[in-house]
Design an enzyme around this catalytic site. Structure first.
Site, mmCIF file in Angstrom:
data_model
loop_
_atom_site.group_PDB
_atom_site.id
_atom_site.type_symbol
_atom_site.label_atom_id
_atom_site.label_comp_id
_atom_site.label_asym_id
_atom_site.label_seq_id
_atom_site.Cartn_x
_atom_site.Cartn_y
_atom_site.Cartn_z
ATOM 1 N N LYS A 110 1.340 12.541 4.648
ATOM 2 C CA LYS A 110 1.723 11.497 5.608
ATOM 3 C C LYS A 110 2.157 10.236 4.905
ATOM 4 C CE LYS A 110 -1.242 8.772 6.964
ATOM 5 N NZ LYS A 110 -1.727 7.407 6.583
ATOM 6 N N LYS B 51 0.834 -1.211 0.000
ATOM 7 C CA LYS B 51 0.000 0.000 0.000
ATOM 8 C C LYS B 51 0.863 1.253 0.000
ATOM 9 C CE LYS B 51 -3.510 2.819 0.878
ATOM 10 N NZ LYS B 51 -4.362 3.316 -0.213
#
Length: 298
Positions: free
Chosen positions: A239, A170
């Site tokens: 992030k 991911k």
């Protein structure tokens, strides 16, 4: 504990949509969120605490902002580790640091609980339709027993390897997503200032070597002022880029291409667009390029 009850912790932008798909598929979902209204909106039964979710669910799904929040939910004084039961399965659908995931996997294993990491891709639109892509790490035999959980939320499921492999995959995917989005945003601002027809420019790019997800799926809408609200925010994209940098550092891989998206989404946050969809990065780049908006005249 009902092994066919799904506990769901974190019913925000993605978690709420996934919960709705599970409920619509006829499954019993016990939801916990700091905002109780999110649980009600998704159609789940409302849990008063994490402890209740652990006590009444066979499978617990997490959809949380980052590893720090995941660790609080898992390791807090009233967290999952304190209340979990042997034989339970916890599936982390968050975008989390693989190193944290691997550590938590070990702590759960000591209690006889399988901790599965499942990165998700497809955004809010795919979550709405139950058509997400899942990238999974953890015990393969356990993953094979979760088809009934994954089927209502995902159209593609890939088992990538041991604990942490799903979240690593991911992270790698999200970095490429970040690169293509901010690079395309920059190109489209340049095209606007050059006086090009932006729809025609996209047709050229999508027929040429510059084609990518952003040129195909995002900017055909953005150039007309539709930013596809509801997806990943600028802060979360920023992030994710940092997560990527940390992960490749751990792997001993030189990160030569992270400075562009880190600067672009950092700019988006700095200019006050951080809580808006990451597609707004094009407006941040437009702001420092003379106040450009793709859908407005120069």
């Amino acid at each position: 504990m009902n092994n066919k009850t799904i506990g769901f912790i974190g019913l925000g932008n993605m978690g709420g949509r996934m919960t709705r798909c599970l409920v619509d598929a006829g499954l019993t979902v016990l939801g916990y969120d700091t905002d109780t209204q999110r649980v009600k909106t998704a159609g789940a039964q409302v849990a008063d605490s994490i402890a209740q979710v652990a006590a009444e669910s066979g499978v617990v799904l997490l959809s949380l902002p980052d590893s720090k929040v995941v660790e609080t939910v898992v390791e807090g004084a009233e967290g999952l580790l304190r209340h979990c039961r042997e034989g339970q399965v916890v599936v982390d659908l968050s975008t989390a640091a693989a190193s944290s995931t691997i550590r938590l996997h070990g702590l759960f294993a000591e209690r006889g609980v399988q901790y599965i990491d499942a990165g998700i891709s497809g955004g809010a639109a795919a979550a709405e339709k139950g058509a997400l892509t899942l990238m999974i790490g953890g015990d393969e035999a356990t993953v094979a027993t979760l088809d009934w959980v994954f089927a209502p939320i995902a159209s593609k499921v890939f088992h990538m390897g041991a604990s942490g492999a799903g979240h690593t995959t991911k992270t790698l995917n999200n970095f490429l997503n970040a690169v293509s989005l901010c690079a395309t945003a920059e190109v489209m601002v340049a095209g606007k200032k050059a006086g090009l027809d932006l729809h025609q420019l996209l047709d050229v790019l999508n027929s040429s070597s510059g084609v990518n997800f952003a040129t195909q799926k995002r900017f055909p809408y953005i150039v007309d002022g539709d930013y596809l609200e509801g997806g990943l925010t600028g802060k979360l994209m920023n992030k994710d880029v940092v997560l990527y940098i940390d992960r490749v550092r751990e792997l001993g891989v030189a990160s030569l291409n992270a400075s562009g998206p880190l600067a672009s989404f950092g700019l988006q946050v700095a200019l006050g667009y951080g809580d808006l969809i990451s597609n707004k990065v094009v407006d941040a780049i437009g702001d420092v390029s003379g106040g450009v908006r793709l859908h407005q005249p120069l």
